[in-house]
Design a protein around this motif. Sequence first.
Motif, mmCIF file in Angstrom:
data_model
loop_
_atom_site.group_PDB
_atom_site.id
_atom_site.type_symbol
_atom_site.label_atom_id
_atom_site.label_comp_id
_atom_site.label_asym_id
_atom_site.label_seq_id
_atom_site.Cartn_x
_atom_site.Cartn_y
_atom_site.Cartn_z
ATOM 1 N N TYR A 1 -4.204 4.377 1.755
ATOM 2 C CA TYR A 1 -3.073 4.848 2.553
ATOM 3 C C TYR A 1 -3.517 5.775 3.681
ATOM 4 N N SER B 1 -2.218 5.465 -2.886
ATOM 5 C CA SER B 1 -3.401 4.602 -2.794
ATOM 6 C C SER B 1 -4.451 5.243 -1.887
ATOM 7 N N LYS C 1 -3.848 3.839 6.721
ATOM 8 C CA LYS C 1 -2.513 3.496 7.200
ATOM 9 C C LYS C 1 -1.906 4.670 7.980
ATOM 10 N N GLU C 2 -2.061 5.880 7.436
ATOM 11 C CA GLU C 2 -1.533 7.067 8.109
ATOM 12 C C GLU C 2 -2.252 7.322 9.425
ATOM 13 N N PRO D 1 1.649 5.582 -0.780
ATOM 14 C CA PRO D 1 0.972 6.850 -0.489
ATOM 15 C C PRO D 1 -0.012 7.322 -1.556
ATOM 16 N N ASN E 1 6.144 12.201 1.259
ATOM 17 C CA ASN E 1 6.730 11.097 2.031
ATOM 18 C C ASN E 1 8.101 11.478 2.577
ATOM 19 N N ARG F 1 8.589 3.689 5.422
ATOM 20 C CA ARG F 1 8.347 4.772 4.473
ATOM 21 C C ARG F 1 9.489 4.898 3.450
ATOM 22 N N ILE G 1 0.854 -1.188 0.000
ATOM 23 C CA ILE G 1 0.000 0.000 0.000
ATOM 24 C C ILE G 1 0.886 1.233 0.000
ATOM 25 N N GLU H 1 8.720 2.467 0.883
ATOM 26 C CA GLU H 1 7.659 3.008 0.021
ATOM 27 C C GLU H 1 8.241 4.024 -0.964
ATOM 28 N N TYR I 1 3.775 12.813 -4.253
ATOM 29 C CA TYR I 1 3.755 11.766 -3.232
ATOM 30 C C TYR I 1 5.164 11.501 -2.696
#
Length: 682
Positions: free
Chosen positions: A215, A212, A218-219, A210, A266, A246, A208, A249, A262
């Motif tokens: 996300y 998506s 998730k955050e 950022p 991040n 991260r 998954i 990611e 993104y």
Amino acid sequence: NNNLGEKRVLLLPPVNKNWQSDAYSWGYWSLSPLPYALSTARVISRWHGLTNEETALIDRLYGSIKENNESPFLQFAEKLNIGYLLLREDVLTDSTWSSSERPESYKKAIESFEKVSKVKKFGEWEFYKISTNVNSEVYTTSEVNIAPDRYVTLANSFFDEGHSVGSTVLKLYPEFESFKTKLMQVYDCLSCPLEKKFNLQSSPEVEILPNSILYAFKEDQEQKLLATQKDSRSKMGDYLGLVLRRSAEQQRMVDLQIKEKYLLENAVTIRTYLGEIYSLLEVTPDKTNDFELANMVLEYLSPAERVFSDRVVRSDFKAASNKLIDETLGVVWEIERIKEFFTPLLSNIEQWATRKVYKVVFPEDGKYNIFFPTTSMPKAIDGSIILPDSVQLKIDNQTKTLEVEKAQENWMVTRVEEKQGSGEYTLHFPDLPNLLTIESSGLEKFSFGETACFKGKIANFDPRRAYEIKIWKQDRLRPVKIIFSDDEFTYSERHGFLQGEDSFEVPATAEGVYARYLFFPSVSAKIISLYICSDNAELPPVDKIEAKEFFSPPVIGINGSYESKVSPSISYFRDNPTSYTVEISGANKDSYVLVFNEKFNPSWQLLGQNEYGKFLSLGDHFTVDGYANGWLISDPNIKKFKIEYAPQSVFYKAGAFSAVSVLAAISWLVFTFVRSRNKNGN
């Protein structure tokens, strides 16, 4: 079923080495092994989820089976906690890109092993049990913990003064049976993990990202995790884990060419978390010489540093926006600032190759014998054992040199008389010799053509030992590759191109700096040659290359002041890959340590069921044996526990919420459609 206890199941034959895929003759193909999907048993093979060290052990284990050598097979199986074998005779073996090795040779070998017996047959799958795994116990003087004997060391720093971690390792060292003693302690090597961290570790896999819509969940759970009240070291562990995830990611988004916004968002978050880690370290006392803290920080920041450093040197990085360039460089800068806290430990990383530091604990006033085996010491070019120049004990900033005596065969001993407490026990070795000799140079054949290579040999090569390869190379334009090839092994019956059991690409280095690789030979290796190759007909631009032994000798302390106790009964059920239910009976002591045999991560959490049936979080999470997770259980009335991986449980909750939302939306659409049709019909 789940009646296998805590033992792992080894797949035979191993999954495809190049693609790490699982393919069958009847049409199934997946990057996720089929037995893993069908069962909650802990299945293991050669795949991307393993660390470099685990992969090396797995390869040596498979090699011992192919060599029909039962003794090392049993040793490696014990190290990897493997108690069962699953032989699959329906795997794809048609020599295509995704095929496996043929199962016949593996079947013939394991059925000749005395300690392996067939348990059951499932169609074309056969299940075997290894019958030599016998548990002994690990104790402390205050009777804190009882655990299987593969956890020969625990996180000593966790225990208060007067506590000592010990192990009845007479099974491993039967020569100690002659000593009139009830306690044997295996001490933690503090510097050895730090030495290994010089090799950058790989990043975890992420799905998954950022960009998506999932996300956001998730955050949200990430912030809830950070909002939880914890001690500073646990909080630091949370931030480190999130930085690592991260960063993975970030790498994944770069590979998939995700929109820059993104990447920027991040990177900003990662830099914020690094700032929090820096602030926590600023107020941490005695951090500059804290081996365990340094190990924890490097474990998580090294892969993150590699992700962003590699991004900076890529040719397309200049095309990024100024903001993204600034944040990317900022992440690298913050990591360097954090590492500066440990300058005394990291400024001269080479010192740990010849200086092995252990934490020793003396549970009470008295005399102690501290042993170390000569068989684990490095060897000189002529094959002789290299013993330490000196042995020192440091307690309360007072250092004294100890006299070393020969004990029994293959063992040395130092004798001390100390008061209750702890200290640092250090083995000082002379500089190790370069074991590599370049014997020749010339053209070698590869599938893409002939290239020029140097060929060298390691003196007194022993497959049971590890080797540290150092390469100095300043030329940034011409690639160099090192291949470890066994002269007595035929890698293919169909071609004669140069192949090996291991290889790595040599990065360019600054002047005076070297690249480093740790080589763990397979158990079946006989004569290893090193090929240092370029990509054309010119010899590779290597300034210097060395091969030295990489070693970590065990240090064992003995006195006679402890009586062994009876182990409690432990059972568990694997609910899913990131959640376990554990039940313990017979733990009648005031406190003990629960060990979870998965790689340590601060995000693993332990929940204990109280008298009202509610599961509450338990703290005191620490590292066991430099690898696994451990928790101190101070309430013996807790019988049932849950072990959960916090980030993944967050994802499951988010996924469930998302699924409910989708179903609700579909239901509303159907309802609206039906009502509309009814109105139109009327």
